[in-house]
Design an enzyme around this catalytic site. Structure first.
Site, mmCIF file in Angstrom:
data_model
loop_
_atom_site.group_PDB
_atom_site.id
_atom_site.type_symbol
_atom_site.label_atom_id
_atom_site.label_comp_id
_atom_site.label_asym_id
_atom_site.label_seq_id
_atom_site.Cartn_x
_atom_site.Cartn_y
_atom_site.Cartn_z
ATOM 1 N N LEU A 33 64.709 24.287 24.945
ATOM 2 C CA LEU A 33 64.569 23.325 26.045
ATOM 3 C C LEU A 33 64.546 24.004 27.409
ATOM 4 C CD1 LEU A 33 66.920 20.452 24.820
ATOM 5 C CD2 LEU A 33 64.479 20.819 24.364
ATOM 6 N N HIS A 34 63.756 23.419 28.300
ATOM 7 C CA HIS A 34 63.673 23.877 29.688
ATOM 8 C C HIS A 34 63.659 22.641 30.582
ATOM 9 C CE1 HIS A 34 59.473 22.761 29.306
ATOM 10 N NE2 HIS A 34 59.295 23.633 28.323
ATOM 11 N N HIS A 37 61.529 19.541 29.597
ATOM 12 C CA HIS A 37 62.129 18.628 28.618
ATOM 13 C C HIS A 37 63.205 17.764 29.284
ATOM 14 C CE1 HIS A 37 60.982 22.133 25.867
ATOM 15 N NE2 HIS A 37 60.346 21.124 25.310
ATOM 16 N N ASP A 149 51.129 18.319 27.911
ATOM 17 C CA ASP A 149 50.309 18.241 26.699
ATOM 18 C C ASP A 149 49.493 16.951 26.803
ATOM 19 O OD1 ASP A 149 51.504 20.557 25.012
ATOM 20 O OD2 ASP A 149 53.224 19.494 25.810
ATOM 21 N N VAL A 175 56.410 19.473 34.794
ATOM 22 C CA VAL A 175 57.355 20.212 35.641
ATOM 23 C C VAL A 175 56.899 21.666 35.692
ATOM 24 C CG1 VAL A 175 59.756 20.951 35.895
ATOM 25 C CG2 VAL A 175 59.223 18.657 35.054
#
Ligand code: AMP
Length: 296
Positions: A33-34, A37, A149, A175
């Site tokens: 996760l970043h 997310h 996406d 982001v």
């Protein structure tokens, strides 16, 4: 924060909330996760409860793709989700998702047939099948997907509409790092030199948006200029000796299509999106920019 491995346990938890009249926001992820997310989690917090999932779905990876080396950071991911106020996380195993005898798949919608669908045969079949399974295990009122996406979001939106899935599909803005690179779990594969070149994607999209805002609406002209930039064909004299420093290693596509159904456009006479995919070293990167004239 609850952690469920079985689809049945997740469904019991979510169904109980829904039967109390609560809204549930669902954020499906493949982990690692970043901040991208976590922005989906933040959007989902407008619901009464947030449920996330972490599952690296093997059926959406092609035989030569990065399934084996895809980053897996489960404990750190769970910690981030806990801090972000998530109520439950669904973390199924491959055996739970695809037990012996599993044989049903979902035929992806028409919007899957171009762009990523051409470069990654079978990818969207894997995506829509796993997303429908996830939505059955987590029957949320709302589910949040990143426009990073872009085609995946449109494919899931179409699948959900066509198959009467009761969950509202919401697309959330991409982001980016401070310099414009779209955040991605795959960015961690990049060397320092490759990371610098990866900026070409967002720079090219900025360039195309500027040209569009300046009045250029012919897609062949805009696409040609995108391709030239991405392939380093407009490098300055000082960098011409080392053109690889300013190009992708492989350009898979640079296209401008209708934002809604991703069909080709000859001119931007309706909401459109510019999409890019290419390789830097062995890392595949994608990015996009919506091109819409603001109506004031
Ligand atoms: P992934 O873990 O890569 O499958 O991504 C899970 C969800 O996070 C998908 O809906 C992605 O589109 C979304 N996502 C990934 N990167 C970003 C980003 N930089 N900004 C916003 N959403 C993102």
């Amino acid at each position: 924060m609850e952690v469920f491995n079985s689809p049945e346990a997740a469904r019991v938890f979510v169904s109980a909330l829904r039967s109390q009249g609560r809204t549930v926001g669902f954020v499906p992820t493949m982990g690692a996760l970043h901040a991208g997310h976590l922005s989906l989690v933040e959007s989902a917090r407008s619901c009464d409860a947030v449920v996330a999932s972490i599952y690296v779905n093997p059926t959406q990876f092609g035989p030569n793709e990065d399934l084996a080396k895809y980053p897996r950071t489960l404990n750190a991911d769970l910690e981030q989700l806990r801090s972000a106020g998530v109520s439950a996380v669904f973390v199924p195993t491959n055996e739970q998702m695809y037990p012996d005898g599993f044989s049903t798949t979902v035929e992806p919608p028409r919007v899957s047939e171009t762009l990523e669908g051409t470069c990654r045969p079978g990818h969207f079949r894997g995506v829509v099948t796993v997303v429908l399974k996830l939505l059955n295990a987590v029957p949320a009122s709302h589910a949040y997907f990143g426009k990073k996406d872009y085609q995946q979001w449109r494919v899931i939106e179409a699948m959900s509409h066509d198959l009467n899935v009761g969950t509202k599909i919401i697309g959330c803005e991409t982001v980016r790092e401070a310099d414009g690179l779209a955040m991605s779990s795959r960015n961690r594969y990049l060397t320092v030199e490759q990371r610098a070149r990866a900026l070409l994607l967002s720079e090219t999209l900025q360039h195309v948006e500027t040209a569009f805002r300046g009045g250029e609406i012919q897609t062949d002209i805009l696409q040609n200029s995108m391709r030239r930039m991405l392939l380093g064909e407009n490098v300055s004299a000082t960098t011409a000796n080392a053109p690889n420093l300013h190009r992708l290693d492989t350009l898979q596509y640079a296209q401008i299509v209708s934002a809604h159904d991703l069909t080709p456009l000859s001119s931007i006479d309706r909401p459109a999106v510019a999409l890019i995919a290419g390789m830097i070293g062995t890392t595949r990167l994608i990015d996009n920019r919506e091109l819409t004239l603001d109506v004031n």
